[in-house]
Enzyme design. Structure first.
Site, PDB file in Angstrom:
ATOM      1  N   CYS A 122      20.298  32.911  62.800  1.00  0.00           N
ATOM      2  CA  CYS A 122      20.746  33.509  61.536  1.00  0.00           C
ATOM      3  C   CYS A 122      22.011  34.343  61.690  1.00  0.00           C
ATOM      4  O   CYS A 122      22.619  34.732  60.683  1.00  0.00           O
ATOM      5  CB  CYS A 122      19.635  34.375  60.946  1.00  0.00           C
ATOM      6  SG  CYS A 122      18.018  33.615  61.017  1.00  0.00           S
TER       7      CYS A 122
ATOM      8  N   HIS B 275      21.857  42.214  56.311  1.00  0.00           N
ATOM      9  CA  HIS B 275      21.196  40.944  56.576  1.00  0.00           C
ATOM     10  C   HIS B 275      19.971  40.817  55.675  1.00  0.00           C
ATOM     11  O   HIS B 275      19.678  39.729  55.186  1.00  0.00           O
ATOM     12  CB  HIS B 275      20.802  40.866  58.053  1.00  0.00           C
ATOM     13  CG  HIS B 275      20.250  39.548  58.466  1.00  0.00           C
ATOM     14  ND1 HIS B 275      20.992  38.396  58.406  1.00  0.00           N
ATOM     15  CD2 HIS B 275      19.017  39.185  58.931  1.00  0.00           C
ATOM     16  CE1 HIS B 275      20.255  37.378  58.838  1.00  0.00           C
ATOM     17  NE2 HIS B 275      19.051  37.824  59.149  1.00  0.00           N
TER      18      HIS B 275
ATOM     19  N   HIS C  59      17.740  32.742  51.994  1.00  0.00           N
ATOM     20  CA  HIS C  59      18.286  33.042  53.324  1.00  0.00           C
ATOM     21  C   HIS C  59      18.837  31.750  53.909  1.00  0.00           C
ATOM     22  O   HIS C  59      18.079  30.887  54.360  1.00  0.00           O
ATOM     23  CB  HIS C  59      17.182  33.612  54.205  1.00  0.00           C
ATOM     24  CG  HIS C  59      17.652  34.008  55.574  1.00  0.00           C
ATOM     25  ND1 HIS C  59      18.984  34.137  55.907  1.00  0.00           N
ATOM     26  CD2 HIS C  59      16.957  34.318  56.714  1.00  0.00           C
ATOM     27  CE1 HIS C  59      19.090  34.499  57.176  1.00  0.00           C
ATOM     28  NE2 HIS C  59      17.872  34.602  57.675  1.00  0.00           N
TER      29      HIS C  59
END
Length: 833
Positions: free
Chosen positions: A206, A340, A379
């Protein structure tokens, strides 16, 4: 670390759900709260097959929401504008088309054409590859199963043909075999766009977007390229990743609510974002439009002490502090943090703690605005950091702090952590200008497996940056004049390999792997891909070999780079188990006399060939965890990253590692190559595409490297590497009896070192007669290597009268080398012979 020369963002293009095809559309979506997250339809995956509200349901997910693109935008106009071959574009896989679209839109916004980036760098941050190869494997394996079990399925040959036809339709692989192969994601685009600069794919899960930016900046700072194209992309939202994430309880069964008291997990998403960057001074000289300036970037790993998928305050804090230090700023200079913040309660809490740690240390009094956009687009993993960046850049453009949707209030615990010092910006508001630092934001992207990345971005203002540039010294002006020394090495090759590398005992998932030493229970070892095992074993040997040489070096000053072709065997086997429902559907659709009991038996026969998914499956099959496992087990707290550049994967990993030593970011690096993918479809397609006549073998080879000038008197130097790594080549006289794919050149390097140890009198260095090295490393692209070898063959030495000029020498043996050196000496002294 050397002075950090500011980096200008001169072009950008994006593609995010539901269909935000430009930065302006993305900004409009942010303001309006446009939702790209919704229930999946059959174009994504079939909820009837794979959804269950019961979290313990085997091979199913409890989350049926995803941030997905309604469609891919049409490419015809961009293809025509850029003179691309439309037939080649059609052959690209879906992820490649997403990358291509955003790269071409970035060029458009930068007012550049393709020719202007042909020699430049190209770095892609990606995880999970593209679904096309998984479809390719499933199609092949299921059809083979149907052939082998045809009599158990039906006695009608026509029905068997219909079963296989149905599988072809449901598992349609649209792209060519070349672009299906996982490691060719980048290669296919390079070929289409005719790019020749240093290029690679990097997997930091990520954190992939910002990790790619950080590595691309190294190329610019060290003059390896003048510009870099950087993409963060996630185009594989197939059901397997969803099921795997559900087994660790990371998904929401309702919606993503980042930072909110009701947050209960993330929602998967997809997307792509591309930027074009160059040094700020060059951008100003070129008259480029500057959308924003990167003042600092920082990458750090969590190291030892956490579970492989548990976030760490220390790692996140270190990454953010490295960016601040590079920019010579404190948190007092920051207006806003795009977090994030995925919506997982633990992840959001740890990130708030990390920011508050910096907040308290900085002595900041004014509350800090924060936000996240994952409620809207989901996400998007390796594309998430790029979405965060674009949101901030558009905030600069409109002089507005962007709002965060889906937030009501912090939980009681998070209220206690933030103490009203962090405020989620829920509404659009003016972004006030500060005369000292303009508008400035911190952007986070934290990766599964303990890899954290951050960048600091500032709005460009001519007056402000004249002052900044007058104080900034390019990092290239303060490079240490140093060679690099290998001080440790370690390998692991399966026993049975009969080649010229010492072999080890084969690894069995239960008997051979030292799970007690690495504190990994057998149930965990059972689920992790063999590449993670061999990589950890070889890296552990290398670090143990260099134990004394690393004494006194903080773990934050050690980086880890792993070269290897992406796509792990375990990932595709997990996919095959879950996607057995495709086989069930094809049989049910095509056969008239198959009752439910018989159908279930057929389905289970196929499914039981592969292990069921558990909470350990996801970290067991992700490519970046090959590096993450090493970092976590051996306490490496600098970067940990997996780099794929095809057969040159180890070379590029070494290149990036050397650049990290050159700019003093690290005092030691661990660099290696890993291959353990013996999946039949992977090996067969590789051999077919590259006409390979060697047996593909499993193994890992790692080296520990320091700057030579940093060696202590007691340090043991195994080998010395010449400093100018950009024009060197691995000794082509070294040959192997097997193919280790992206790790091959690591083993060639090992053989060369062993040869040097046995015959030190062979040592030669054409740049420095006093140097210890007889080995040079090259990081050529294939095209450049061919040109260089042809130049040698034709004896076309350029600028040979210039004593400072350097060149690669390709040779096939000692005699050939000696002849070429003698010829070079003659023309250097002006001989007419």
């Amino acid at each position: 670390m050397n002075d950090y020369e500011p980096i200008a963002i001169v072009g950008y293009g994006c593609l995010y759900p539901p269909l935000l095809t430009s930065p302006e559309e993305l900004w409009d979506g942010v303001l309006k709260g446009t939702k790209g997250v919704r229930n999946v339809n059959n174009s994504v995956w079939d909820t009837d097959k794979y959804y269950s509200k019961y979290r313990s349901a085997e091979d199913k997910t409890y989350c049926k929401k995803t941030g997905y693109l309604s469609e891919l935008p049409h490419l015809e106009k961009l293809i025509e504008q850029n003179g691309l071959n439309s037939d080649e574009v059609i052959k690209l896989n879906r992820t490649q088309k997403m990358i291509l679209y955003t790269v071409l839109r970035a060029l458009e916004s930068a007012n550049l054409n393709l020719e202007s980036i042909t020699p430049e760098g190209f770095v892609i941050g990606n995880m999970l590859g593209d679904e096309s190869f998984a479809n390719y494997v499933a199609q092949n394996r299921m059809k083979k199963f149907v052939d082998e079990h045809s009599k158990e399925i039906t006695n009608d040959d026509n029905e068997i043909k219909h079963v296989k036809k149905s599988l072809s339709e449901s598992l349609n692989v649209e792209s060519s075999d070349f672009n299906v192969f996982p490691s060719n994601m980048l290669a296919g685009l390079k070929k289409l766009l005719k790019l020749h600069g240093i290029s690679f794919t990097i997997d930091g899960a990520c954190s992939g977007s910002l990790l790619a930016i950080d590595e691309a900046i190294k190329l610019i700072h060290q003059n390896k390229t003048s510009k870099s194209v950087v993409t963060g992309v996630l185009g594989n939202i197939g059901v397997t990743g969803n099921v795997a994430f559900s087994k660790i309880g990371a998904l929401s069964d309702t919606e993503a609510r980042p930072l909110d008291s009701q947050a209960n997990g993330l929602i998967p998403g997809e997307g792509s974002g591309s930027i074009i960057i160059e040094s700020l001074s060059n951008a100003i000289n070129d008259g480029s439009h500057i959308y924003g300036v990167i003042r600092g970037s920082g990458v750090a790993s969590d190291g030892k002490g956490q579970a492989i998928y548990a976030p760490s305050v220390d790692g996140q804090y270190t990454a953010m502090m490295k960016s601040l230090a590079a920019a010579k700023m404190t948190l007092n200079d920051i207006d806003y943090v795009e977090m994030h913040a995925t919506g997982t309660p633990v992840g959001d809490k740890v990130e708030l703690q990390s920011i508050m740690k910096i907040f308290n240390e900085s002595g900041r009094k004014k509350p800090l605005k924060i936000g996240s956009m994952k409620h809207q687009i989901g996400h998007s993993f390796s594309a998430a950091g790029m979405a965060n960046l674009f949101k901030v850049l558009q905030g600069f453009n409109h002089q507005n702090l962007p709002p965060t949707h889906g937030f009501g209030d912090f939980s009681a615990e998070n209220k206690s952590i933030t103490s009203n010092n962090l405020i989620v910006n829920s509404n659009e508001e003016d972004w006030h200008w500060d005369s000292e630092h303009g508008r400035t934001a911190s952007i986070n992207a934290f990766g599964f497996g303990g890899i954290n990345a951050n960048i600091l971005v500032q709005e460009y203002d001519e007056g402000l940056f004249k002052s900044i540039l007058s104080k900034s010294v390019s990092s290239t002006l303060t490079l240490p004049d140093s060679n690099y020394s290998i001080v440790g090495q370690g390998t692991w090759v399966d026993k049975g390999f009969q080649g010229n590398i010492p072999s080890e005992a084969p690894i069995s998932k239960f008997t051979s792997f030292p799970f007690i030493k690495f504190k990994m229970p057998p149930k965990v070892v059972q689920k992790i891909d063999k590449s993670q095992q061999v990589g950890l074993l070889a890296a552990d040997k290398a670090l143990e070999n260099a134990k004394e040489e690393l004494n006194g070096i903080p773990r934050e000053k050690i980086g880890l780079y792993v070269g290897g072709m992406l796509g792990l065997k375990t990932a595709f086997e997990c996919d095959l188990r879950i996607r057995s429902e495709e086989l069930r559907t094809a049989v049910q659709k095509s056969c008239t006399n198959v009752n439910s009991q018989k159908l279930e038996k057929i389905n289970m026969q196929f499914k039981q060939k592969f292990e069921s998914l558990s909470e350990d499956s996801l970290p067991g099959f992700m490519d970046n965890i090959v590096a993450g496992r090493i970092s976590n087990s051996l306490d490496i707290r600098g970067v940990n990253a997996v780099i794929d550049a095809g057969k040159n994967s180890f070379d590029v990993a070494m290149n990036q590692a050397i650049l990290s030593l050159q700019n003093n970011e690290y005092d030691a690096v661990v660099v290696g190559g890993v291959n353990s993918n013996d999946l039949p479809e992977y090996v067969d397609l590789y051999n077919e595409l590259y006409s390979n006549d060697l047996v593909v073998e499993n193994g890992a080879c790692f080296f520990v490297i320091k700057r030579t000038v940093d060696l202590k008197d007691t340090d043991n130097e195994i080998f010395n590497i010449s400093s100018d790594a950009s024009i060197k080549t691995i000794n082509n006289s070294v040959s192997l009896d097997a193919d280790f794919l992206g790790a091959e050149n690591a083993f060639k390097m090992l053989n060369k070192i062993n040869e040097h140890a046995k015959r030190p009198e062979m040592a030669t260095d054409f740049e420095n007669s006093e140097a210890k090295s007889d080995f040079s490393i090259a990081f050529f692209d294939t095209e450049n290597a061919i040109e260089a070898s042809q130049m040698i063959k034709n004896e076309m030495f350029l600028d040979t009268q210039n004593e400072s000029s350097k060149m690669a020498i390709f040779y096939t043996g000692l005699q050939d080398l000696e002849e070429k050196v003698e010829f070079l000496k003659k023309i250097q002294v002006g001989s007419n012979e």
